[in-house]
Scaffold this active site. Sequence first.
Site, PDB file in Angstrom:
ATOM      1  CB  THR A  86       5.444 -11.287  -2.480  1.00 44.96           C
ATOM      2  OG1 THR A  86       4.509 -10.401  -3.044  1.00 44.96           O
ATOM      3  CG2 THR A  86       5.849 -10.822  -1.104  1.00 44.96           C
ATOM      4  CB  VAL A 114      -0.441  -0.111   1.187  1.00 44.06           C
ATOM      5  CG1 VAL A 114       0.536  -0.815   2.116  1.00 44.06           C
ATOM      6  CG2 VAL A 114       0.135   1.227   0.734  1.00 44.06           C
ATOM      7  N   GLY A 115      -0.440  -3.377   0.264  1.00 47.18           N
ATOM      8  CA  GLY A 115      -0.839  -4.727   0.664  1.00 47.18           C
ATOM      9  C   GLY A 115      -0.397  -5.072   2.077  1.00 47.18           C
ATOM     10  CG  ASP A 116       0.196  -9.214   2.833  1.00 47.27           C
ATOM     11  OD1 ASP A 116       0.261  -8.843   1.639  1.00 47.27           O
ATOM     12  OD2 ASP A 116       0.633 -10.309   3.225  1.00 47.27           O
ATOM     13  CB  THR A 124       3.664 -14.590  -0.462  1.00 50.76           C
ATOM     14  OG1 THR A 124       3.286 -14.353  -1.828  1.00 50.76           O
ATOM     15  CG2 THR A 124       3.837 -16.088  -0.276  1.00 50.76           C
ATOM     16  N   GLY A 125       0.583 -13.712  -0.834  1.00 53.01           N
ATOM     17  CA  GLY A 125      -0.763 -14.071  -1.278  1.00 53.01           C
ATOM     18  C   GLY A 125      -1.627 -12.829  -1.400  1.00 53.01           C
ATOM     19  N   GLY A 152      -3.043  -9.858  -0.456  1.00 50.29           N
ATOM     20  CA  GLY A 152      -2.687  -9.017   0.682  1.00 50.29           C
ATOM     21  C   GLY A 152      -3.861  -8.536   1.506  1.00 50.29           C
TER      22      GLY A 152
HETATM   23  N1  ASP Z   1       0.904 -10.107  -0.564  1.00 50.76           N
HETATM   24  C1  ASP Z   1       1.315  -9.262  -1.653  1.00 50.76           C
HETATM   25  C2  ASP Z   1       0.407  -8.059  -1.708  1.00 50.76           C
HETATM   26  O1  ASP Z   1      -0.788  -8.230  -1.570  1.00 50.76           O
HETATM   27  C3  ASP Z   1       1.283  -9.940  -2.968  1.00 50.76           C
HETATM   28  C4  ASP Z   1       1.910 -11.313  -3.026  1.00 50.76           C
HETATM   29  O2  ASP Z   1       2.293 -11.869  -2.014  1.00 50.76           O
HETATM   30  O3  ASP Z   1       2.047 -11.860  -4.130  1.00 50.76           O
HETATM   31  O4  ASP Z   1       0.864  -6.982  -1.931  1.00 50.76           O
END
Ligand code: ASP
Length: 305
Positions: A170, A199-201, A221-222, A224
């Site tokens: 991300t 849908v993520g964060d 990022t991480g 979500g």
């Molecule tokens: N946070 C993002 C999601 O969950 C993924 C990521 O940051 O790698 O969609």
Amino acid sequence: MYAIAIHGGAGAMPRDRLSPEAQQRLRAGLQSALDAGYAVLERGGSSLDAVTAAVRVLEDDPQFNAGRGAVLTRGGTVELDASIMDGRSLRAGAVASVRHVRNPVELARLVMEHSRHVLLVGSGAEEFALEHGMSLVANEYFRTEERARELAIVRAGSRVSELIPVPGGTVGAVALDRDGNLAAATSTGGMTNKRHGRVGDSPIIGAGTYARNGVCAVSATGHGEAFIRAVAAYHVCLSVEQRGLTLEQAVREVLHERIGALGARGGIIAIDARGNAVLEFTAEGMFRGCRDSRGRNEVALFRDP
Ligand code: ASP
């Protein structure tokens, strides 16, 4: 004082899985995004324009999980999420599950500036894009061989995670401009092997992205789902504004305590009203960079750069 920080995702990829050439390419990709954003600030442009420019470069770079080169859903397609927030007015725009928009961050910005809404999803977002003169691209534009291989690996192990040994996650950017305005933006393809419609964060204001003048701008990022549950980005701002924590304390608390308590990992970049940048992560590495008018200019991939 003006400053920008960017990330290209946090992940569990061990350093030895990335060849020196691959590391070099990632650093170069980060540096050109950083420079694109910094150039905007240097010529007196707004933090909003700076984060848009930096994220756009990362979306166009197939090494990162945003725009071209984004991860694949379990159906093998690409679904993109993005958001942007203006710390001066608290205006925000976001899109989720878009499949044909080359630069989702630009569509998020259009939503912010030319609609009465904050979040548009799927075909509604794409209809809005067309109405505002954006051309759409085929979903194949986003798909790369590397992501197809990654999906096959994840499927074989039936894991649903972005935290697997492939580069580029991300992307996001936070910036402070000469006028003291803060802005943040985040863009992603989400998680490999995700369900259609997940849908993520990243497009959720307060979770993956938040900015408030006088306080800070944040991009995450991480995992979500954990960042949504922890209302992570907003929590950082709230802790700085109301509990008097330094930006670093606030970021560390969210990552190590709140996100950690949910069994998840990730990273956060944030910048405060004085242009101090914090780039912190609990994963093995986070692709990142920051540059400011005091002369700081660095990109790094792992814990010891
Ligand atoms: N946070 C993002 C999601 O969950 C993924 C990521 O940051 O790698 O969609």
